[in-house]
Every structure is written in C-alpha cells, then in structure tokens.
Design an enzyme around this catalytic site. Sequence first.
Site, PDB file in Angstrom:
ATOM      1  N   TYR A 198      36.024  -2.186   1.182  1.00 36.56           N
ATOM      2  CA  TYR A 198      35.043  -3.368   1.109  1.00 36.56           C
ATOM      3  C   TYR A 198      33.686  -2.862   1.172  1.00 36.56           C
ATOM      4  O   TYR A 198      32.645  -3.760   1.480  1.00 36.56           O
ATOM      5  CB  TYR A 198      35.218  -4.390   2.115  1.00 36.56           C
ATOM      6  CG  TYR A 198      36.995  -4.821   2.204  1.00 36.56           C
ATOM      7  CD1 TYR A 198      37.486  -5.604   1.104  1.00 36.56           C
ATOM      8  CD2 TYR A 198      37.629  -4.395   3.158  1.00 36.56           C
ATOM      9  CE1 TYR A 198      38.675  -5.919   1.064  1.00 36.56           C
ATOM     10  CE2 TYR A 198      38.895  -4.827   3.132  1.00 36.56           C
ATOM     11  CZ  TYR A 198      39.660  -5.442   2.179  1.00 36.56           C
ATOM     12  OH  TYR A 198      40.893  -5.764   2.074  1.00 36.56           O
ATOM     13  N   ASP A 220      31.198  -0.984  -0.178  1.00 40.06           N
ATOM     14  CA  ASP A 220      30.223  -1.167  -0.999  1.00 40.06           C
ATOM     15  C   ASP A 220      29.639  -2.792  -1.271  1.00 40.06           C
ATOM     16  O   ASP A 220      28.361  -2.939  -1.182  1.00 40.06           O
ATOM     17  CB  ASP A 220      30.699  -0.575  -2.411  1.00 40.06           C
ATOM     18  CG  ASP A 220      31.472   0.771  -2.368  1.00 40.06           C
ATOM     19  OD1 ASP A 220      30.736   1.663  -2.470  1.00 40.06           O
ATOM     20  OD2 ASP A 220      32.484   0.788  -2.154  1.00 40.06           O
ATOM     21  N   ARG A 272      35.337   1.286  10.863  1.00 41.21           N
ATOM     22  CA  ARG A 272      35.702   2.281   9.916  1.00 41.21           C
ATOM     23  C   ARG A 272      34.406   2.262   8.710  1.00 41.21           C
ATOM     24  O   ARG A 272      33.550   1.463   9.185  1.00 41.21           O
ATOM     25  CB  ARG A 272      36.788   2.298   9.010  1.00 41.21           C
ATOM     26  CG  ARG A 272      36.965   0.773   8.276  1.00 41.21           C
ATOM     27  CD  ARG A 272      38.320   0.814   7.597  1.00 41.21           C
ATOM     28  NE  ARG A 272      38.308   0.441   6.440  1.00 41.21           N
ATOM     29  CZ  ARG A 272      39.414  -0.320   5.650  1.00 41.21           C
ATOM     30  NH1 ARG A 272      40.336  -0.196   6.159  1.00 41.21           N
ATOM     31  NH2 ARG A 272      39.067  -0.793   4.573  1.00 41.21           N
ATOM     32  N   GLY A 273      34.459   2.971   8.102  1.00 36.33           N
ATOM     33  CA  GLY A 273      33.190   3.024   6.760  1.00 36.33           C
ATOM     34  C   GLY A 273      31.871   3.093   7.327  1.00 36.33           C
ATOM     35  O   GLY A 273      31.623   4.012   7.985  1.00 36.33           O
ATOM     36  N   GLU A 274      31.116   2.161   6.727  1.00 33.66           N
ATOM     37  CA  GLU A 274      29.659   2.264   7.119  1.00 33.66           C
ATOM     38  C   GLU A 274      29.038   0.990   7.485  1.00 33.66           C
ATOM     39  O   GLU A 274      28.598   0.980   8.714  1.00 33.66           O
ATOM     40  CB  GLU A 274      28.993   2.329   5.694  1.00 33.66           C
ATOM     41  CG  GLU A 274      27.452   2.495   5.771  1.00 33.66           C
ATOM     42  CD  GLU A 274      26.786   3.095   4.555  1.00 33.66           C
ATOM     43  OE1 GLU A 274      25.808   2.657   4.460  1.00 33.66           O
ATOM     44  OE2 GLU A 274      27.348   4.132   3.948  1.00 33.66           O
TER      45      GLU A 274
HETATM   46  O1  TRH Z   1      36.086  -1.335   3.819  1.00 39.94           O
HETATM   47  P1  TRH Z   1      35.384   0.133   4.200  1.00 39.94           P
HETATM   48  O2  TRH Z   1      36.400   1.223   4.590  1.00 39.94           O
HETATM   49  O3  TRH Z   1      34.329   0.508   3.283  1.00 39.94           O
HETATM   50  C1  TRH Z   1      33.839   1.654   2.707  1.00 39.94           C
HETATM   51  C2  TRH Z   1      34.289   1.991   1.467  1.00 39.94           C
HETATM   52  O4  TRH Z   1      35.613   2.677   1.498  1.00 39.94           O
HETATM   53  C3  TRH Z   1      33.430   2.824   0.859  1.00 39.94           C
HETATM   54  O5  TRH Z   1      33.897   3.400  -0.524  1.00 39.94           O
HETATM   55  C4  TRH Z   1      33.163   4.016   1.640  1.00 39.94           C
HETATM   56  O6  TRH Z   1      32.078   5.051   1.213  1.00 39.94           O
HETATM   57  C5  TRH Z   1      32.447   3.643   2.924  1.00 39.94           C
HETATM   58  O7  TRH Z   1      33.509   2.632   3.567  1.00 39.94           O
HETATM   59  C6  TRH Z   1      31.914   4.601   3.763  1.00 39.94           C
HETATM   60  O8  TRH Z   1      34.388  -0.128   5.685  1.00 39.94           O
HETATM   61  P2  TRH Z   1      33.159  -0.732   5.802  1.00 39.94           P
HETATM   62  O9  TRH Z   1      32.191   0.046   5.210  1.00 39.94           O
HETATM   63  O10 TRH Z   1      33.087  -1.130   7.320  1.00 39.94           O
HETATM   64  O11 TRH Z   1      33.283  -2.404   5.226  1.00 39.94           O
HETATM   65  C7  TRH Z   1      33.700  -3.320   5.459  1.00 39.94           C
HETATM   66  C8  TRH Z   1      33.464  -4.818   5.034  1.00 39.94           C
HETATM   67  O12 TRH Z   1      34.310  -5.644   5.329  1.00 39.94           O
HETATM   68  C9  TRH Z   1      32.346  -4.917   6.074  1.00 39.94           C
HETATM   69  O13 TRH Z   1      31.119  -5.399   5.612  1.00 39.94           O
HETATM   70  C10 TRH Z   1      33.049  -5.671   6.980  1.00 39.94           C
HETATM   71  C11 TRH Z   1      33.737  -6.771   6.138  1.00 39.94           C
HETATM   72  N1  TRH Z   1      35.033  -7.346   6.507  1.00 39.94           N
HETATM   73  C12 TRH Z   1      35.113  -8.888   6.470  1.00 39.94           C
HETATM   74  O14 TRH Z   1      34.022  -9.358   5.866  1.00 39.94           O
HETATM   75  N2  TRH Z   1      36.140  -9.418   6.959  1.00 39.94           N
HETATM   76  C13 TRH Z   1      37.148  -8.803   7.512  1.00 39.94           C
HETATM   77  O15 TRH Z   1      38.162  -9.584   7.965  1.00 39.94           O
HETATM   78  C14 TRH Z   1      36.986  -7.241   7.686  1.00 39.94           C
HETATM   79  C15 TRH Z   1      38.135  -6.566   8.482  1.00 39.94           C
HETATM   80  C16 TRH Z   1      35.970  -6.847   7.197  1.00 39.94           C
END
Ligand code: TRH
Length: 356
Positions: A13, A15, A258-260
């Site tokens: 999610y 990106d 996790r992620g960013e």
């Molecule tokens: O989902 P992520 O692991 O995303 C990314 C991608 O893998 C990408 O390709 C990679 O390059 C990057 O990480 C480093 O983790 P992230 O970045 O935290 O994104 C999750 C998003 O989802 C964040 O905006 C929060 C949102 N979210 C919700 O809106 N509702 C939820 O219930 C959850 C668990 C998350």
Amino acid sequence: MRWDIFCQIVDNYGDAGVCWRLARSLTSLHGQEVRIFCDDLPTLNLLASGVDQSIKQKIDIQPWEASHVNARHPVQTPDVVIEAFGCELPARYMAGLFIAPVKPIILNLEYLSAEPWIAEFHGKPSPQSHGIPKYFFFPGFQDEVGGLLLDPIPSEVHESEKLTPEDLQSCWAQLRPHAKRISVFCYPDAPLLRWLEDLANSGENFDILLTHGQLEQLKLSTSKPIILPKSIQLISIPFVSQDEYDWVLTQCDFNIVRGEDSFVRAQLAGKPFIWHIYQQKDRAHEVKLAAFLDLYLDNTPQALRLAVINAMTWGMPSQWLESLDAWNAHAKLWRAHLLKKHGDGGLPARLIRFIA
Ligand code: TRH
C-alpha cells in the site's frame, strides 16, 4: 500550480499511501491543483476513504490510462509532474508534453532515506534526451533534503478524545483496561509468533491489534495451531482508511510498522515502535535502518540505545522491554524534534519551494 502525480502500485500500500498523503497536503494545506493518475484505483480509494469529502473532492483521481493524449483528449500540461518512486511516465502522456508550448518540470520522487549520501543527490538534474527538465527529489530527515510528509499531524493531547472510528468500535470493545496495546503491521518474514510467545512471559497483559491480513500471515508462519497464554489477546482489526490507521497508532503503547508511510506515522504518534523495513536485495535495507537509528538514537544513553537497536532488529521483548518507559519518553522527544525540524512544512512545502 498544477501537479500531475503518477502512482504505480508495485506491491502493498505504500506507493498509494505516499501519493495520497502528498496530494492531500498539496491541495488542502498549500492550495495546489492536483491530479493523480494511478494504476490501482481501488487501493488508492480505500486509503483515501476516511478523509473529509471537502478535501477528496478537490483532488482529481484518475485511472492511469486517462493520462494518455489522443485527438479527443488534448494536452492539459501541468506545471509539475511527479514520477512517484521512479515509475515510468506513459509514452502517450509524454507525447502530449513534447508538443506542449510550455514544458513542465518532472520530478523523480525517490524513497525516503536517512542515509547521508542523499544530500548530495537531492535536487540534482537528471538530463533527458527529450530535453524536458527533470530532477531527483529525495525525502529525508536532514535539513538539506526533501523533508518528510507529516500531514495531518496527530495532536498529542486530543487524539484520545476523538470518537473511536465506527469500523473499529467492535474491536475496541474487546480491549482490556489494564492491558498494554500493541499494533502490528509487518511483513511475512518477521518472527512474530516467537516474539509474541516471548512477550507472554513478561508478566504483563498485552492486547495485540493485528492489522488486516496479519492473523492469516501469523497462521501461515507455523504448522501448529496458535495457542498463546491469556496475557496475550489477539484482536484482528479490518483494513481501515489512512486517517483511521494513523489514529490507531496514537492509541497504542507500541507499534510495529513497515514500509515508508506507516514508519513516519509511528514517529509522529510519539510512541516506541519497531520499523520492519522493506527488505531489499543486497541487504541495502540494513544500511538504511542503521542510518535511521544513527539519527534516532543520537545522544541517547547507552542502555536505551542498545535496547532500541535490539528491538528494531527483532531481538526478543524480554531482552529490551524494561527500557520501554525510557523509550516512550525518547519517542516523545523525537516527535517534538521532527516537528521542529520540519516546521517549514516538510516535504510538500519543500517541493513547492524547489519548483519556485
Ligand atoms: O504497505 P507498505 O509495506 O508499502 C510499501 C510498499 O511495499 C512499497 O513498494 C515499498 O517500496 C515501501 O513500502 C517502502 O507500507 P507503508 O509504506 O507503511 O504503507 C502502508 C499504507 O497503508 C500507509 O499509508 C498506511 C496505510 N494503511 C491504511 O490506510 N489502513 C490500514 O489498515 C493499514 C494497515 C495501513
């Protein structure tokens, strides 16, 4: 100014999360006009669903193909084009830019990093044979780089007074009054089951809020049924909107992110956290994590430093849990430090200044 943001969802999610947060910030805080072209609208809309309609209506969310020019769909050249995470702009969009009388500026919005080298590359031109100006833009923690996406900033005082979001009410009803709360949003390779079993030996009660898909992930990590002592209560929460997830982080005593994007939100929540960093080939993520820890733990006492490094590298809770109070105090100081350092408006404001 008018901005086109291109968002291609590679996996998960993040990106969409970053593009959406940037779009809403540029629009609602900086009065910019923003279109997002995304190749996965259901994911983007899911994240965006919780936001005030007055903000959402101002952002023009379009499918990827809507950026293609043709005879019936002439060019609407923006001032700025953002290639999020280096995604490739569609050739049929570029065709429109080639014939536009005034060219936009293209920015390659890179991944967030705390590594010192990004300062040397941030804002540097990336000359293209087509001649349209293009630059690298690196989000980061230091003054001289692209900053962080901080909006909306959770209020340290008022988050608890907000009503529990409707989607989460049945989960919140299960929380135990004297249990510590931990939210979990990590990748499948985390040793989560062992971590929870170890936590169960601490003598305290913990309510573990597993975000969407985490329970299934946990079950897949073992061939045996998951049996944990009563001190550990697992509660699965649904996938909620980005705003609701941000709120969840402020309501926990500890977060696994996790992620960013969730990584930054955990810092703004002002609570201790494990950053389960996205794994890269050649172990580049280990260098990224170490660079962040260097900043995060600068000037902290040795005992806390060791405890945090241990936790962030998935050391078992029994090895570091006694430092949780000190870590909590540190997390609040770090939050204040981030807000001060990015008092200039962080990433969206720095983007606008860079273009100007
Ligand atoms: O989902 P992520 O692991 O995303 C990314 C991608 O893998 C990408 O390709 C990679 O390059 C990057 O990480 C480093 O983790 P992230 O970045 O935290 O994104 C999750 C998003 O989802 C964040 O905006 C929060 C949102 N979210 C919700 O809106 N509702 C939820 O219930 C959850 C668990 C998350």
